[in-house]
Design an enzyme around this catalytic site. Structure first.
Site, short mmCIF file in Angstrom:
data_model
loop_
_atom_site.label_atom_id
_atom_site.label_comp_id
_atom_site.label_asym_id
_atom_site.label_seq_id
_atom_site.Cartn_x
_atom_site.Cartn_y
_atom_site.Cartn_z
NE ARG A 81 -10.37 -5.67 0.98
CZ ARG A 81 -9.55 -4.92 1.12
NH1 ARG A 81 -10.02 -3.55 1.64
NH2 ARG A 81 -8.17 -4.95 1.07
CG ASP A 141 -13.58 6.31 -0.55
OD1 ASP A 141 -13.37 5.96 0.83
OD2 ASP A 141 -12.59 6.36 -1.23
NE ARG A 170 -3.89 0.37 1.85
CZ ARG A 170 -5.25 0.33 2.43
NH1 ARG A 170 -5.18 1.24 3.64
NH2 ARG A 170 -6.06 -0.26 2.07
CD GLN A 204 -13.16 -2.24 -0.26
OE1 GLN A 204 -12.25 -2.15 0.69
NE2 GLN A 204 -14.37 -2.77 0.10
CG HIS A 234 -8.53 0.18 -2.64
ND1 HIS A 234 -7.98 -0.88 -2.16
CD2 HIS A 234 -9.21 0.44 -1.42
CE1 HIS A 234 -7.68 -1.44 -0.90
NE2 HIS A 234 -8.77 -0.62 -0.47
CB CYS A 273 -13.97 0.95 0.56
SG CYS A 273 -13.28 2.64 0.57
N1 NVA Z 1 -9.89 6.65 -0.92
C1 NVA Z 1 -9.66 6.14 0.18
C2 NVA Z 1 -9.82 4.58 0.54
C3 NVA Z 1 -9.25 4.17 1.75
C4 NVA Z 1 -9.56 2.70 1.90
C5 NVA Z 1 -7.89 6.53 0.47
O1 NVA Z 1 -7.26 6.19 -0.55
O2 NVA Z 1 -7.73 6.85 1.75
N1 CP Z 2 -11.12 -0.42 2.83
C1 CP Z 2 -9.81 -0.42 3.13
O1 CP Z 2 -8.89 -0.81 2.34
O2 CP Z 2 -10.02 -0.31 4.64
P1 CP Z 2 -8.49 0.01 5.16
O3 CP Z 2 -7.88 1.29 4.78
O4 CP Z 2 -8.85 -0.12 6.37
O5 CP Z 2 -7.37 -1.31 4.91
#
Ligand code: NVA
Ligand code: CP
Length: 302
Positions: A288, A220, A104, A134, A131, A260
């Site tokens: 998930r 989101d 990540r 997800q 992502h 998500c």
């Molecule tokens: N769009 C959000 C998704 C978190 C799972 C982010 O990138 O922070």
């Molecule tokens: N939805 C998701 O990816 O959650 P986290 O940021 O908690 O991993």
């Protein structure tokens, strides 16, 4: 054998997407019966996190454990990445020791570089652009609640044209559902993704138009990780993009709501929606685990 990566959804085809969704559903049943197979004894997944996570970390770590393997958590701070080791060097070292790497991070280019220099499959656990993990859980949840005739469905995306939105565009191309997207001006999804994969996308000026007659409404956070300095400004700009009862009333009577998570209650989502009967967000979050298992199996067995 060529390794397979999962940098974005376009690394898999429609049949493979459907197969992963079905396998995730199967894993969920097997888990209830305590009959998950353990084929990955001695297999290891390295998980590099440069951003926070609850669901992604716990689902992949638990998935690996349930399949008989082991996962190692590496934060940016505690690894040599923080002290300047290039991701290409980390990739070559880790892939000599582990069987799978998930990361990540901030940029999609870093995911691509990791995949290029890794001799084992690489999973994008979220970056600025996508992502994809997800979306596996989201589409599993859609299949469980609405069936798997995706081409008959309309999904409404409300809010920021962010990494999740871009992955929804990829999914709409692969699974052939209609995707209505409503974002404020200047917050549209990635233009390349839209141009290349947006055949089934309609950009709507107002959220109500996007939600009209939708089977699924999703959103989101207004401010994604890394954009925190824009938080206050975004709260003002996105104000009329909250998913609330008024917006949900435009969707089909049996529409479901997805998010998500993590959610910012009172911002992109009204509390009442998140906790309603038509909210499938907890099921989606639990999925998930099973979609991670299906993805791990797909990448390690292919
Ligand atoms: N769009 C959000 C998704 C978190 C799972 C982010 O990138 O922070
Ligand atoms: N939805 C998701 O990816 O959650 P986290 O940021 O908690 O991993």
């Amino acid at each position: 054998m060529n390794k397979r990566d999962f940098k974005s959804l376009i690394d898999i085809n429609t049949q493979e997407f459907l197969k992963i969704i079905q396998r995730a559903i199967d894993f969920k049943e097997l888990d209830k019966l305590n009959k998950i197979p353990r084929p990955f004894l001695n297999k290891t997944l390295a998980m590099i996190f440069k951003k926070n996570s609850t669901r992604t970390r716990v689902s992949f770590e638990t998935a690996m454990y349930k399949l008989g393997g082991h996962a190692i958590f590496l934060s940016e701070d505690s690894s040599q990445l923080k002290r300047g080791e290039d991701i290409s060097d980390t990739a070559q070292v880790l892939s000599g020791m582990v069987d799978l790497i998930m990361m990540r991070t901030n940029t999609h280019d870093e995911i691509k570089k990791l995949a290029k220099f890794s001799s084992v499959p690489v999973i994008n656990g979220l970056c600025n652009l996508f992502h994809p993990c997800q979306l596996l859980a989201d589409m599993q949840t859609v299949a469980e609640t609405k069936g798997n005739d995706f081409s008959k469905m309309t999904i409404a995306w409300i809010g920021d044209g962010n990494n999740m939105c871009n992955s929804y565009i990829n999914a709409s191309k692969l699974l052939n559902f209609k995707l209505n997207i409503s974002t404020p001006n200047g917050y549209e999804p990635d233009s390349y993704t839209l141009e290349k994969f947006g055949d089934n996308v309609e950009l709507c000026d107002i959220p109500g138009t996007a939600a009209n007659n939708a089977d699924i409404v999703t959103t989101d956070v207004w401010t994604s990780m890394g954009d925190e300095q824009e938080n206050e400004e975004r709260k003002k700009i996105f104000k009329s993009y909250q998913v609330n009862m008024n917006l949900m009333s435009k969707a089909k009577k049996d529409a479901i709501f997805l998010h998500c998570l993590p959610a910012h209650r009172g911002e992109e989502i009204d509390d009442i929606i998140l906790d309603s009967d038509f909210s499938a967000v907890w099921q989606q979050a639990h999925n998930r685990l099973y979609s991670s298992m299906a993805l791990i199996e797909f990448l390690l067995s292919d």
